[in-house]
Design an enzyme around this catalytic site. Structure first.
Site, short mmCIF file in Angstrom:
data_model
loop_
_atom_site.label_atom_id
_atom_site.label_comp_id
_atom_site.label_asym_id
_atom_site.label_seq_id
_atom_site.Cartn_x
_atom_site.Cartn_y
_atom_site.Cartn_z
N LYS A 1 -12.49 6.31 -66.77
CA LYS A 1 -11.16 6.11 -67.33
C LYS A 1 -11.17 6.13 -68.86
O LYS A 1 -10.21 6.58 -69.49
CB LYS A 1 -10.55 4.79 -66.81
CG LYS A 1 -10.30 4.80 -65.30
CD LYS A 1 -9.40 5.97 -64.88
CE LYS A 1 -9.05 5.92 -63.41
NZ LYS A 1 -8.14 7.01 -62.99
N SER B 1 -4.48 6.50 -65.52
CA SER B 1 -5.71 5.95 -66.06
C SER B 1 -5.86 4.54 -65.49
O SER B 1 -5.67 4.31 -64.30
CB SER B 1 -5.66 5.97 -67.58
OG SER B 1 -6.81 5.40 -68.15
N TYR C 1 -16.63 3.49 -63.09
CA TYR C 1 -15.17 3.62 -63.05
C TYR C 1 -14.60 3.44 -64.46
O TYR C 1 -13.77 4.23 -64.92
CB TYR C 1 -14.56 2.61 -62.09
CG TYR C 1 -13.06 2.68 -62.02
CD1 TYR C 1 -12.43 3.63 -61.23
CD2 TYR C 1 -12.26 1.81 -62.76
CE1 TYR C 1 -11.04 3.72 -61.18
CE2 TYR C 1 -10.88 1.88 -62.71
CZ TYR C 1 -10.28 2.83 -61.91
OH TYR C 1 -8.90 2.91 -61.88
#
Length: 273
Positions: free
Chosen positions: A151, A133, A147
């Protein structure tokens, strides 16, 4: 000796960890879109190393690749879901194709590999799934909105999964690194078009912050922690990598709790009884 399945193995963390695992005597299945960079390792480690070409966004190909690995080694003790990349740019400037591609690799690709490996580990009644992660799955930075979102999704998925498979003796760990001096922000990265001038101060501040070399971790420093994590019979659900990650997440969680407590009366009132 353990059998480890690792995605995104041709560069960055994936390549570094693959070499370390082979050097200490483990069996490794390493997947990548391009296997050219892994040819040397195959010559050196022969039967203990199985490189397989894979685009993790292809669900059917992912299942087939896991089956090949299982047929070759007979077991898979550890999955390291490492494939992924960074998409840099503001939320507003991100195109639909860029947004979908980011989620396809970072979230759905991880999901497809996880789903393909789980039947193997359930049959074994053991296994350890390590999801790469980011500390940006727990806090955020500007210019990395999609992004960050990918995650955050990985975090929610994996925490849920941990509660579903614990009775099967399957462990889940989320590794949450800060930025490291790999090509994650270089050759592997994608940039949006910077067309909206109103965001230039945000872009400038982000660029300036990234120029501080002390904020970037040294990739080689992650090798021993990863090996120790794999060998630990009781691994943590979450493991931050890097001092920037530790400080940023601690600060974020402290602020979040403070705000939650400040609005407690309103939250309780909203329940209705």
């Amino acid at each position: 000796m353990k059998t480890i399945f690792i995605t995104g193995a041709s560069r960055g963390f994936g390549r570094l960890w693959t070499e370390a695992l082979l050097q200490r005597g483990d069996q490794v299945i390493a997947t990548a879109r391009n296997l050219t960079d892994l040819e040397g390792l195959k010559k050196q480690y022969k039967d203990r190393f199985l490189p397989l070409q894979l685009d993790v966004t292809d669900r059917i190909a992912t299942i087939e690749t896991v089956n090949k690995a299982l047929k070759y080694f007979g077991k898979i003790d550890v999955l390291i879901n490492n494939a992924g990349y960074g998409l840099f740019g503001t939320v507003e400037e991100t195109t639909e194709d860029q947004a979908r591609a980011q989620m396809e690799t970072n979230f759905f690709g991880l999901l497809w590999v996880t789903q393909a490996i789980l039947p193997v580990m359930r049959a074994q009644k053991s296994g350890h799934i390590i999801q790469i992660s980011s500390f940006l799955g727990l806090t955020t930075l500007p210019m990395l909105g999609l992004y960050n979102a990918s995650k955050f999704a990985v975090e929610g998925l994996s925490e849920t999964l941990a509660s579903e498979v614990a009775h099967q003796n399957i462990k889940i760990t989320l590794i949450e690194p800060n930025g490291y001096a790999t090509d994650w922000a270089g050759a592997s990265a994608v940039q949006t078009e910077n067309g909206i001038t109103d965001y230039q101060p945000v872009r400038d501040a982000f660029t300036t912050a990234g120029e501080d070399a002390s904020t970037w971790g040294k990739p080689i420093a992650t090798v021993q922690p990863v090996l120790e994590l794999i060998d630990n019979p009781e691994p943590p659900l979450r493991l931050l990598f890097g001092k920037v990650a530790y400080d940023a997440v601690e600060r974020s969680l402290t602020c979040r709790l403070k705000e939650i407590h400040h609005w407690k009366d309103v939250s309780i009132k909203a329940h209705g009884h």
